[in-house]
Write a protein that holds these residues in place. Structure first.
Motif, short mmCIF file in Angstrom:
data_model
loop_
_atom_site.label_atom_id
_atom_site.label_comp_id
_atom_site.label_asym_id
_atom_site.label_seq_id
_atom_site.Cartn_x
_atom_site.Cartn_y
_atom_site.Cartn_z
N PHE A 183 15.11 2.19 52.11
CA PHE A 183 16.14 3.20 52.35
C PHE A 183 17.35 2.58 53.04
O PHE A 183 17.21 1.72 53.92
CB PHE A 183 15.61 4.34 53.23
N THR A 184 18.53 3.03 52.64
CA THR A 184 19.74 2.76 53.38
C THR A 184 19.79 3.71 54.58
O THR A 184 19.06 4.71 54.61
CB THR A 184 20.98 3.00 52.52
N PRO A 185 20.62 3.44 55.58
CA PRO A 185 20.72 4.39 56.69
C PRO A 185 21.05 5.81 56.24
O PRO A 185 20.42 6.77 56.67
CB PRO A 185 21.82 3.79 57.57
N ASP A 186 22.03 5.96 55.35
CA ASP A 186 22.39 7.31 54.88
C ASP A 186 21.28 7.89 54.01
O ASP A 186 21.01 9.10 54.06
CB ASP A 186 23.70 7.27 54.09
N GLY A 187 20.61 7.05 53.22
CA GLY A 187 19.51 7.54 52.40
C GLY A 187 18.36 8.04 53.25
O GLY A 187 17.74 9.06 52.94
N LEU A 188 18.09 7.35 54.35
CA LEU A 188 17.02 7.80 55.24
C LEU A 188 17.40 9.12 55.90
O LEU A 188 16.56 10.02 56.02
CB LEU A 188 16.75 6.74 56.30
N ARG A 189 18.65 9.25 56.32
CA ARG A 189 19.07 10.51 56.94
C ARG A 189 18.91 11.67 55.96
O ARG A 189 18.50 12.77 56.35
CB ARG A 189 20.53 10.39 57.39
N GLU A 190 19.22 11.45 54.69
CA GLU A 190 19.07 12.51 53.70
C GLU A 190 17.60 12.90 53.53
O GLU A 190 17.28 14.09 53.47
CB GLU A 190 19.65 12.06 52.36
N ARG A 191 16.72 11.93 53.47
CA ARG A 191 15.29 12.23 53.32
C ARG A 191 14.73 12.88 54.58
O ARG A 191 13.79 13.66 54.50
CB ARG A 191 14.50 10.97 52.99
N LEU A 215 11.31 -2.22 56.79
CA LEU A 215 12.53 -2.89 56.33
C LEU A 215 12.25 -4.35 56.01
O LEU A 215 11.66 -5.06 56.84
CB LEU A 215 13.59 -2.86 57.43
N PRO A 216 12.66 -4.82 54.83
CA PRO A 216 12.61 -6.26 54.61
C PRO A 216 13.38 -6.96 55.72
O PRO A 216 14.50 -6.57 56.06
CB PRO A 216 13.30 -6.44 53.26
N CYS A 217 12.78 -7.98 56.30
CA CYS A 217 13.38 -8.60 57.48
C CYS A 217 13.14 -10.11 57.45
O CYS A 217 11.99 -10.55 57.40
CB CYS A 217 12.80 -7.98 58.75
N CYS A 218 14.23 -10.87 57.51
CA CYS A 218 14.12 -12.32 57.58
C CYS A 218 15.28 -12.81 58.46
O CYS A 218 16.45 -12.61 58.12
CB CYS A 218 14.19 -12.95 56.19
N VAL A 219 14.94 -13.42 59.56
CA VAL A 219 15.95 -13.84 60.55
C VAL A 219 15.73 -15.31 60.87
O VAL A 219 14.71 -15.69 61.45
CB VAL A 219 15.85 -12.98 61.83
N LEU A 220 16.69 -16.13 60.45
CA LEU A 220 16.60 -17.57 60.62
C LEU A 220 17.92 -18.12 61.12
O LEU A 220 18.98 -17.50 60.91
CB LEU A 220 16.26 -18.24 59.28
N GLU A 221 17.88 -19.26 61.75
CA GLU A 221 19.14 -19.92 62.12
C GLU A 221 19.96 -20.21 60.86
O GLU A 221 21.19 -20.15 60.89
CB GLU A 221 18.85 -21.20 62.90
N GLU A 247 14.23 4.41 41.16
CA GLU A 247 14.65 5.80 41.27
C GLU A 247 15.10 6.14 42.69
O GLU A 247 16.07 6.88 42.88
CB GLU A 247 13.50 6.72 40.84
N SER A 248 14.41 5.59 43.67
CA SER A 248 14.80 5.85 45.06
C SER A 248 16.18 5.28 45.34
O SER A 248 17.02 5.94 45.96
CB SER A 248 13.77 5.23 46.01
N LEU A 282 22.83 -5.57 50.41
CA LEU A 282 21.74 -6.19 51.14
C LEU A 282 21.71 -5.70 52.59
O LEU A 282 20.64 -5.40 53.14
CB LEU A 282 21.87 -7.71 51.10
N ASP A 283 22.88 -5.57 53.20
CA ASP A 283 22.93 -5.07 54.58
C ASP A 283 22.51 -3.61 54.68
O ASP A 283 22.10 -3.16 55.76
CB ASP A 283 24.35 -5.22 55.14
#
Length: 334
Positions: A183-191, A215-221, A247-248, A282-283
């Motif tokens: 979900f995007t932030p706005d998509g989550l708010r709608e749901r 949330l897919p999460c990958c944090v690297l230098e 569809e989502s 992606l963001d």
């Protein structure tokens, strides 16, 4: 404050010891819960039993146990047993999954997934609470049994996974929590509006329904590598895991992008599918990049009213070192 949790890697790790090590690292970094997915890799029950034995405080959950490959009574027995094995740290996440897994892997017909989920909630609750199993539903008619051991003093909460309006409404009406993904932030708010409508139909307070976003999460230098891994992960789900993710994403205002990812993936052009996920999209769908950028993204999701927890999900292609770096970078104290 939004809790930070870990959604353990869905891609097969070299060994169960590696999954345990990720969970122990999350526990050391004060993550609240570790969620164990179950698709066609290691089964969640055996793995969670190992995690319960080899951790002390971190809470544990399934994300998700599907409602087709186990009977509802068996899933209830499993939830009660895992609650005992974990000393009360277990949370049951369940849902219908989708046709790609249910029909393609389990060979079951993907029929009436919402009604089936509704009946599973009822039956599992009765089992884990130690009630006699008398049930007359549309799908299941069950009679004559109850647990042969004392039920958990605290029954494990039941979360329901869902992406569409009706499945989220069902979670709001009947479950203890909603497990959201892609979900995007706005998509989550709608749901969340659907969740609140379900709570109202069930004469419940939305505050009593725990909302977890995976949330897919990958944090690297090396932020560029992190973003490439996250984009590859999302392209696989939208393009290669049936229609649900596509569809989502379409419902959230990205129909053209969703269809382009799916078409490119189906034609074998994986690179083109990944390239559709530009920086902006992606963001909207992941936390990915160097630590400074990731913290900015995390803050945007954490500010969503009604969101209780964010489960960091390392991408499918992440190495063990990538996962360790991500767990450390996104620790609650950072």
């Amino acid at each position: 404050m939004t809790d930070r949790e870990i959604h353990l890697p869905v891609a097969a790790q070299p060994s169960i010891d590696d999954i345990v090590a990720i969970t122990q690292r999350a526990e050391e970094n004060d993550y609240v819960r570790a969620w164990m997915p179950e698709t066609w890799g290691r089964d969640a029950v055996t793995t969670l039993t190992m995690l319960a034995e080899r951790t002390d405080e971190i809470e544990l959950g399934t994300s998700i146990a599907n409602v087709f490959s186990r009977s509802p009574a068996l899933l209830g027995q499993t939830a009660a047993t895992l609650q005992e094995a974990s000393d009360g740290r277990f949370r049951l996440g369940m849902g219908p999954s989708g046709p790609a897994v249910i029909e393609g892997w389990h060979g079951e017909s993907f029929e009436r997934p919402l009604r089936r989920t509704r009946e599973y909630i009822d039956i599992v609750r009765r089992v884990v609470e130690g009630d006699g199993l008398e049930y007359d539903g549309d799908i299941y008619t069950l009679s004559g049994f109850r647990l042969r051991f004392d039920p958990p003093e605290t029954p494990p909460p039941i979360d329901v996974a869902g992406m569409g309006p009706k499945s989220v409404e069902l979670a709001g009406r009947f479950a203890d929590g909603w497990h959201a993904t892609t979900f995007t932030p706005d998509g989550l708010r709608e749901r969340l509006e659907d969740l609140h409508r379900g709570a109202e139909l069930g004469d419940r307070s939305p505050d009593d329904i725990r909302v977890t976003l995976s949330l897919p999460c990958c944090v690297l230098e090396n932020g560029e590598r992190a973003r490439e891994l996250a984009a590859q992960h999302l392209a696989f789900y939208v393009g290669g895991m049936g229609t649900y993710y596509r569809e989502s994403l379409s419902r959230q205002g990205y129909e053209d992008e969703a269809n382009e990812i799916a078409a490119s993936w189906a034609s074998g052009d994986r690179e083109a599918a990944v390239n559709v996920l530009d920086d902006g999209l992606l963001d909207e769908l992941a936390i990915a990049g160097d630590p400074a950028h990731a913290r900015e993204q995390l803050a945007e999701f954490a500010d969503i009213d009604g969101l209780d927890a964010i489960a960091m999900a390392p991408p499918r292609g992440a190495s063990g070192d990538d996962i360790a770096a991500t767990v450390d970078a996104m620790a609650p104290d950072n």
